[in-house]
Design a protein around this motif. Structure first.
Motif, PDB file in Angstrom:
ATOM      1  N   ALA A 148       0.827  -1.208   0.000  1.00  0.00           N
ATOM      2  CA  ALA A 148       0.000   0.000   0.000  1.00  0.00           C
ATOM      3  C   ALA A 148       0.861   1.259   0.000  1.00  0.00           C
ATOM      4  CB  ALA A 148      -0.931  -0.008   1.213  1.00  0.00           C
ATOM      5  N   GLU A 149       1.921   1.242   0.789  1.00  0.00           N
ATOM      6  CA  GLU A 149       2.824   2.389   0.850  1.00  0.00           C
ATOM      7  C   GLU A 149       3.546   2.614  -0.476  1.00  0.00           C
ATOM      8  OE1 GLU A 149       5.277   1.289   4.086  1.00  0.00           O
ATOM      9  OE2 GLU A 149       3.881   2.015   5.606  1.00  0.00           O
ATOM     10  N   ALA A 150       3.833   1.525  -1.177  1.00  0.00           N
ATOM     11  CA  ALA A 150       4.606   1.625  -2.417  1.00  0.00           C
ATOM     12  C   ALA A 150       3.861   2.384  -3.506  1.00  0.00           C
ATOM     13  CB  ALA A 150       4.982   0.235  -2.913  1.00  0.00           C
ATOM     14  N   VAL A 151       2.533   2.460  -3.425  1.00  0.00           N
ATOM     15  CA  VAL A 151       1.761   3.185  -4.448  1.00  0.00           C
ATOM     16  C   VAL A 151       1.128   4.452  -3.880  1.00  0.00           C
ATOM     17  CG1 VAL A 151       1.337   1.089  -5.778  1.00  0.00           C
ATOM     18  CG2 VAL A 151      -0.335   1.795  -4.050  1.00  0.00           C
ATOM     19  N   THR A 152       1.632   4.941  -2.764  1.00  0.00           N
ATOM     20  CA  THR A 152       1.107   6.160  -2.157  1.00  0.00           C
ATOM     21  C   THR A 152       1.089   7.296  -3.176  1.00  0.00           C
ATOM     22  OG1 THR A 152       1.899   5.531   0.035  1.00  0.00           O
ATOM     23  CG2 THR A 152       1.484   7.867  -0.339  1.00  0.00           C
ATOM     24  N   GLY A 153      -0.028   8.011  -3.219  1.00  0.00           N
ATOM     25  CA  GLY A 153      -0.158   9.146  -4.115  1.00  0.00           C
ATOM     26  C   GLY A 153      -0.690   8.802  -5.489  1.00  0.00           C
ATOM     27  N   LEU A 154      -0.835   7.517  -5.792  1.00  0.00           N
ATOM     28  CA  LEU A 154      -1.372   7.076  -7.085  1.00  0.00           C
ATOM     29  C   LEU A 154      -2.771   6.505  -6.882  1.00  0.00           C
ATOM     30  CD1 LEU A 154       1.834   5.326  -8.476  1.00  0.00           C
ATOM     31  CD2 LEU A 154       0.921   7.568  -9.134  1.00  0.00           C
ATOM     32  N   PRO A 155      -3.634   6.591  -7.894  1.00  0.00           N
ATOM     33  CA  PRO A 155      -5.024   6.132  -7.707  1.00  0.00           C
ATOM     34  C   PRO A 155      -5.197   4.622  -7.673  1.00  0.00           C
ATOM     35  CG  PRO A 155      -4.696   6.958  -9.935  1.00  0.00           C
ATOM     36  CD  PRO A 155      -3.443   7.279  -9.182  1.00  0.00           C
ATOM     37  N   ARG A 279       5.073   0.023  -8.179  1.00  0.00           N
ATOM     38  CA  ARG A 279       4.804   1.438  -8.453  1.00  0.00           C
ATOM     39  C   ARG A 279       4.802   1.725  -9.958  1.00  0.00           C
ATOM     40  NH1 ARG A 279       3.995   5.776  -5.377  1.00  0.00           N
ATOM     41  NH2 ARG A 279       4.174   7.791  -6.442  1.00  0.00           N
ATOM     42  N   ALA A 280       5.728   1.117 -10.683  1.00  0.00           N
ATOM     43  CA  ALA A 280       5.746   1.304 -12.135  1.00  0.00           C
ATOM     44  C   ALA A 280       4.452   0.793 -12.761  1.00  0.00           C
ATOM     45  CB  ALA A 280       6.947   0.590 -12.741  1.00  0.00           C
ATOM     46  N   VAL A 281       3.924  -0.317 -12.242  1.00  0.00           N
ATOM     47  CA  VAL A 281       2.645  -0.833 -12.739  1.00  0.00           C
ATOM     48  C   VAL A 281       1.528   0.156 -12.436  1.00  0.00           C
ATOM     49  CG1 VAL A 281       0.940  -2.672 -12.487  1.00  0.00           C
ATOM     50  CG2 VAL A 281       3.377  -3.243 -12.572  1.00  0.00           C
ATOM     51  N   ALA A 282       1.511   0.688 -11.215  1.00  0.00           N
ATOM     52  CA  ALA A 282       0.473   1.652 -10.839  1.00  0.00           C
ATOM     53  C   ALA A 282       0.525   2.904 -11.714  1.00  0.00           C
ATOM     54  CB  ALA A 282       0.624   2.023  -9.372  1.00  0.00           C
ATOM     55  N   GLU A 283       1.715   3.294 -12.119  1.00  0.00           N
ATOM     56  CA  GLU A 283       1.875   4.507 -12.929  1.00  0.00           C
ATOM     57  C   GLU A 283       1.360   4.352 -14.353  1.00  0.00           C
ATOM     58  OE1 GLU A 283       6.041   5.120 -12.382  1.00  0.00           O
ATOM     59  OE2 GLU A 283       5.766   6.429 -10.613  1.00  0.00           O
ATOM     60  N   THR A 284       1.011   3.135 -14.771  1.00  0.00           N
ATOM     61  CA  THR A 284       0.447   2.938 -16.109  1.00  0.00           C
ATOM     62  C   THR A 284      -0.973   3.470 -16.202  1.00  0.00           C
ATOM     63  OG1 THR A 284      -0.468   0.737 -15.624  1.00  0.00           O
ATOM     64  CG2 THR A 284       1.822   0.847 -16.449  1.00  0.00           C
ATOM     65  N   GLY A 285      -1.636   3.645 -15.056  1.00  0.00           N
ATOM     66  CA  GLY A 285      -3.011   4.113 -15.055  1.00  0.00           C
ATOM     67  C   GLY A 285      -4.044   3.040 -14.796  1.00  0.00           C
ATOM     68  N   VAL A 286      -3.611   1.815 -14.479  1.00  0.00           N
ATOM     69  CA  VAL A 286      -4.580   0.771 -14.123  1.00  0.00           C
ATOM     70  C   VAL A 286      -5.296   1.157 -12.834  1.00  0.00           C
ATOM     71  CG1 VAL A 286      -3.335  -1.065 -15.301  1.00  0.00           C
ATOM     72  CG2 VAL A 286      -2.836  -0.576 -12.892  1.00  0.00           C
ATOM     73  N   ASP A 287      -6.471   0.576 -12.635  1.00  0.00           N
ATOM     74  CA  ASP A 287      -7.285   0.915 -11.466  1.00  0.00           C
ATOM     75  C   ASP A 287      -6.924   0.105 -10.236  1.00  0.00           C
ATOM     76  OD1 ASP A 287      -9.390   2.740 -12.796  1.00  0.00           O
ATOM     77  OD2 ASP A 287      -9.357   0.953 -14.070  1.00  0.00           O
ATOM     78  N   ALA A 288      -6.413  -1.102 -10.448  1.00  0.00           N
ATOM     79  CA  ALA A 288      -6.121  -1.991  -9.326  1.00  0.00           C
ATOM     80  C   ALA A 288      -4.967  -2.912  -9.701  1.00  0.00           C
ATOM     81  CB  ALA A 288      -7.351  -2.811  -8.950  1.00  0.00           C
ATOM     82  N   ILE A 289      -4.297  -3.416  -8.667  1.00  0.00           N
ATOM     83  CA  ILE A 289      -3.170  -4.331  -8.846  1.00  0.00           C
ATOM     84  C   ILE A 289      -3.337  -5.452  -7.827  1.00  0.00           C
ATOM     85  CG2 ILE A 289      -0.671  -4.600  -8.785  1.00  0.00           C
ATOM     86  CD1 ILE A 289      -0.523  -1.510  -9.207  1.00  0.00           C
ATOM     87  N   SER A 290      -3.473  -6.682  -8.296  1.00  0.00           N
ATOM     88  CA  SER A 290      -3.629  -7.802  -7.365  1.00  0.00           C
ATOM     89  C   SER A 290      -2.275  -8.474  -7.138  1.00  0.00           C
ATOM     90  CB  SER A 290      -4.661  -8.810  -7.885  1.00  0.00           C
ATOM     91  OG  SER A 290      -4.352  -9.243  -9.185  1.00  0.00           O
ATOM     92  N   VAL A 291      -2.028  -8.813  -5.866  1.00  0.00           N
ATOM     93  CA  VAL A 291      -0.722  -9.342  -5.466  1.00  0.00           C
ATOM     94  C   VAL A 291      -0.935 -10.582  -4.605  1.00  0.00           C
ATOM     95  CG1 VAL A 291       1.478  -8.831  -4.355  1.00  0.00           C
ATOM     96  CG2 VAL A 291       0.205  -6.990  -5.487  1.00  0.00           C
ATOM     97  N   GLY A 292      -0.732 -11.753  -5.184  1.00  0.00           N
ATOM     98  CA  GLY A 292      -0.899 -12.995  -4.434  1.00  0.00           C
ATOM     99  C   GLY A 292       0.126 -13.175  -3.337  1.00  0.00           C
ATOM    100  N   ALA A 293       1.313 -12.600  -3.518  1.00  0.00           N
ATOM    101  CA  ALA A 293       2.388 -12.793  -2.539  1.00  0.00           C
ATOM    102  C   ALA A 293       2.037 -12.251  -1.164  1.00  0.00           C
ATOM    103  CB  ALA A 293       3.667 -12.129  -3.047  1.00  0.00           C
ATOM    104  N   ILE A 294       1.110 -11.322  -1.090  1.00  0.00           N
ATOM    105  CA  ILE A 294       0.738 -10.756   0.213  1.00  0.00           C
ATOM    106  C   ILE A 294       0.269 -11.862   1.154  1.00  0.00           C
ATOM    107  CG2 ILE A 294      -0.939  -9.286   1.404  1.00  0.00           C
ATOM    108  CD1 ILE A 294      -0.790  -7.393  -0.997  1.00  0.00           C
ATOM    109  N   THR A 295      -0.473 -12.825   0.627  1.00  0.00           N
ATOM    110  CA  THR A 295      -0.969 -13.906   1.476  1.00  0.00           C
ATOM    111  C   THR A 295      -0.178 -15.201   1.331  1.00  0.00           C
ATOM    112  OG1 THR A 295      -2.637 -14.335  -0.239  1.00  0.00           O
ATOM    113  CG2 THR A 295      -3.337 -13.062   1.697  1.00  0.00           C
ATOM    114  N   HIS A 296       0.338 -15.500   0.134  1.00  0.00           N
ATOM    115  CA  HIS A 296       0.991 -16.809   0.005  1.00  0.00           C
ATOM    116  C   HIS A 296       2.481 -16.788   0.357  1.00  0.00           C
ATOM    117  CE1 HIS A 296       3.179 -16.100  -3.749  1.00  0.00           C
ATOM    118  NE2 HIS A 296       2.067 -15.839  -4.425  1.00  0.00           N
TER     119      HIS A 296
END
Length: 322
Positions: A148-155, A279-296
């Motif tokens: 969450a912190e890594a994409v601070t300031g991006l939508p 962060r580079a992925v978030a900067e493309t303008g996508v609305d959401a980013i899913s990350v399986g590693a958070i739980t697995h």
């Protein structure tokens, strides 16, 4: 366990929540979370055969009372604070558990998280079960907060996935939300998500979407996973709420965001996304980013339980568990 669900669906159902600072304070418990917690604790105690703890029963004198402290051994975000109380409730003990932090709190090395007081035997019998849950859930919450912190300031919002420990999904997702990340679908009935094998079996992207539309009398959200720009272009005009861009390059994601425009489906990026790349992925303008590693793949949070006998008098240094 306190409220920690933000089930991700389309605007007709439950909206993706507005951006929040990492590690919010969950407000209250839900029946789903409470039931899941009680069931998980019951299974864990049975697995540990807590009713026949021969080591503790044979080594610790009956009647010995103690205080204990659960202490953080690293900085991070805590989750699962209600579980120790449930562990000792199910053990039928008179151990008193006092919580000094709430789910979603940032904690620091050396900080007391919980204190326990009561029969030493019962504190020791339940400590591993309590710590296992605290370590797993706090590890997930800490990993979630980092993303969450890594994409601070991006939508773009970070989402979890269904890559959770079997039987512990509700707790894993509660921990994710404690870390400030939104939950994706809780289960297979929460929404439609057409993935690679659905598309292959249905005969293609358009065929799979058309088949779902013909059956979707519930009005649930529909998302389709695509693996190429060509599939994404096909999905853009197919009438879905979400398109998942799986393992696509930054350049392809930017291109699809441009093609989508302001009125098209929402876009979710997925696939091998790390803290270094998110962060580079978030900067493309996508609305959401899913990350399986958070739980697995979240490392267990480092903490210990320090116990001091109080009666009968024994003296000595605290014993360490964990």
């Amino acid at each position: 366990m306190r409220e920690a669900y933000n089930i991700y669906m389309n605007d007709l159902c439950i909206s993706l929540p507005e951006h929040r600072d990492p590690a919010p304070h969950p407000a209250h418990q839900t029946a789903v979370a409470v039931g899941a917690m009680a069931d998980a604790v019951r299974r864990a105690l049975a697995e540990d055969r807590a009713e026949d703890d021969i080591t503790t029963r044979w080594s610790v004198p009956d009647g010995t009372r103690a205080h204990a402290r659960a202490v953080a051994r690293q900085d991070g975000v805590i989750a699962g604070t209600a579980i120790p109380g449930e562990v000792y409730r199910q053990l039928g003990s008179d151990v008193v558990v006092t919580e000094h932090v709430q789910d979603g709190d940032r904690v620091h090395t050396g900080q007391d998280l919980l204190t326990l007081a009561g029969p030493a035997r019962e504190i020791i019998t339940g400590e591993r079960t309590a710590l296992n849950f605290l370590q797993r859930m706090s590890g997930i919450a800490t990993a979630a907060a980092a993303f969450a912190e890594a994409v601070t300031g991006l939508p773009a919002r970070i989402l979890d996935t269904r890559k959770t420990a079997p039987g512990l999904r509700a707790l894993d997702k509660a921990a994710v939300a404690a870390g400030g990340v939104s939950n994706h679908r809780l289960d297979l009935a929460a929404m439609v998500l057409l993935k690679e094998n659905h598309i292959a079996a249905a005969g293609g992207v358009s065929a799979a979407i058309a088949a779902v539309h013909a059956c979707n009398t519930r009005g649930v959200a529909v998302e389709v996973e695509v693996e190429s720009a060509a599939q994404a272009i096909e999905a853009l005009s197919a009438g879905v709420e979400w398109i998942m861009l799986d393992n696509m390059s930054i350049e392809d994601m930017r291109h699809i965001v441009t093609l989508r425009g302001s009125e098209g489906p929402r876009l979710e990026a997925s696939g091998s996304i790390t803290l270094d790349t998110v962060r580079a992925v978030a900067e493309t303008g996508v609305d959401a980013i899913s990350v399986g590693a958070i739980t697995h793949s979240a490392p267990a949070f480092d903490l210990s339980l320090l116990l001091t006998p109080t009666a009968p008098a024994g003296g000595g240094h605290p014993a360490r568990f964990g």
